[in-house]
Motif scaffolding. Sequence first.
Motif, mmCIF file in Angstrom:
data_model
loop_
_atom_site.group_PDB
_atom_site.id
_atom_site.type_symbol
_atom_site.label_atom_id
_atom_site.label_comp_id
_atom_site.label_asym_id
_atom_site.label_seq_id
_atom_site.Cartn_x
_atom_site.Cartn_y
_atom_site.Cartn_z
ATOM 1 N N ASP A 59 34.328 -0.532 10.320
ATOM 2 C CA ASP A 59 35.124 0.660 10.012
ATOM 3 C C ASP A 59 36.062 0.332 8.859
ATOM 4 O O ASP A 59 36.118 -0.803 8.381
ATOM 5 C CB ASP A 59 35.911 1.146 11.235
ATOM 6 N N GLY A 98 32.092 8.255 7.191
ATOM 7 C CA GLY A 98 32.964 9.202 7.876
ATOM 8 C C GLY A 98 32.223 10.450 8.313
ATOM 9 O O GLY A 98 32.669 11.164 9.212
ATOM 10 N N ALA A 122 30.530 6.730 11.468
ATOM 11 C CA ALA A 122 31.357 7.305 12.522
ATOM 12 C C ALA A 122 30.453 7.756 13.660
ATOM 13 O O ALA A 122 29.246 7.935 13.485
ATOM 14 C CB ALA A 122 32.162 8.484 11.980
ATOM 15 N N PRO A 139 37.980 8.540 5.745
ATOM 16 C CA PRO A 139 37.473 9.375 6.824
ATOM 17 C C PRO A 139 38.506 9.564 7.915
ATOM 18 O O PRO A 139 39.181 8.621 8.302
ATOM 19 C CB PRO A 139 36.254 8.589 7.334
ATOM 20 N N ARG A 159 39.048 10.195 11.572
ATOM 21 C CA ARG A 159 38.321 10.149 12.830
ATOM 22 C C ARG A 159 38.679 11.334 13.724
ATOM 23 O O ARG A 159 37.875 11.775 14.525
ATOM 24 C CB ARG A 159 38.602 8.837 13.570
#
Length: 433
Positions: A207, A240, A279, A398, A400
Motif C-alpha cells: 500500500d 486505489g 485496494a 487513493p 481508502r
Amino acid sequence: MTGDPDTEASVRHRIAQARTIVVKVGSSSLTTSHGGLDPARLDALVDAIADRVDTGSNVVLVSSGAIAAGLAPLNLRRRPRDLATQQAAASVGQQQLAARYAGSFARHRVLVGQVLLTSDDVVRRAHYRNAQNTFARLLSFDRVVPVVNENDTVATAEIRFGDNDRLAALVAHLVGAEALVLLSDVDALYTGDPRLPESARIPFVPDARALVGIGIADSGSDVGTGGMASKLTSALTATGAGIPVLLAAAADAAQALRTDAPATAGATVRAVGTVFAPAARRTSARLFWLRHAADATGSVTLDAGAVRAVLERRKSLLPAGIIAVHGDFGAGDVIELIGPDGVVVARGFAGHDAGEVAGIRGRSLADVAEELRHPVVHADDLVRLTGSSAAPGGRPGPDRADDRRAEPSDEHIDPDTDRGTGAPDDEHPGSPR
C-alpha cells in the motif's frame, strides 16, 4: 474476493491471469539515443504483447513516442520545449509510430486500432462515454490491440495529461482492466537512486504507506516526460481503483506479460519489476472520474467545522459551513471544496448553482427557501482529497474511505449513471446531469 491481505505472489498471479490488461511504454524504451524509433525495441515489445494476445487476453497499449519519433526526421537534436514544435514533431512522428506498430503486429496477425486522446476525452462526461464505447467495441473484435497516445498534435498546455503514465491509469479504469503494466527504462522501484550500490530493489508494495521515506527523483529522459514520481502516481491511482500494477523494464516485457508468473520463490520463471497491491474493491467509475479526471468549474471555501464534518464524519456539505464562493458553476458541475487554510480537501458535484450558493452560504437549511433545502454537495457526490496517503509529487493518493462506497469489483459503471450505494438520483440534485 476474500478480505485476506494480498501477497506478492497473489498480486503477480492476478496480473498474469488478467483477462484485460493495459500496457504502458515510455518514449525512451522505443527510441534510439538520437531520438528515432528503434525497430528492434519496438518489435520485441510487440512480440511480448502478441504472445499475451495468443493466450486470449485483451491488451490495450498506451504508447509514448510520437514526439520522439519525429525528432530525427525533422533534424531536431532534442525534444523541443515550445508547444508548436512539439506538435509539429508529433504530427510527423505519430504517422511513423502507427505505421511501425501496424507492420510489426501484422507479423502476428494482430490488427492495430489507433486511439488518440486529449484530457477532454476523460474530463467531459459525454466524451468519456464515447471513449469507453470505442474501446469496448475494439476489444470485442478478435486479435485487435488498441494503441493509445495523447493527441500531441492538437493538445494545448491547458488540456494535456502531462505524461502518459497518468493517461495509462485513466485508460485502465476506463476499459475495466484487471491489471496495469508500466514499462520503462528502469527495471523496478528502488529504495533510492538505482545507480547507487546501496539502493535495493523493492519487489512488492502492499500500500502507499510502504513508500514513505523512499527517495524519488521526478525527471524523465531526454525524449520523454515521465519520471519515477509520475509512475508511482499512476500506480497509486490504479491500485486505489482496485487494479494491480507491475512496474518493470521494457526489456523485460516478455517476462512481465507471461501468464505463468512465479507463485513461489523457487519458481523457474523470473519475477521481474515491482508489483503494487490493489485496494480491496474497485472504485466506481463515477467517483474515480470525479477524483482523477474531472475538471472543476468552481469552488467553495469551508469553515473549519464544515471541513471536519466532510472529512471525518462523512457528512454532506450544507450551506451553513460555506464562507466564500468562487467561479460560475451550475448544479451538477464539479467543484472543489477548500479549507480555511486554502488547501483543497475534496471534490464533488454541486447541488446548487453558484448564485444560489452565494445567496444561502452561512445559513442553516431551516432559514432558506424550501426549494433550496438540500446539500450544496451530498456525501454520496464527493471524494476526499486529504486525510489519505499522498502520492509522490504532491498529488492526492487513493482514499481508502471512498473504497467503502465503491461498487463490486466486477462492475464497470458509466460515470453518468453510477450512484454508488447512496439514495436514488432524484434525492440528490447534485448528481451529474
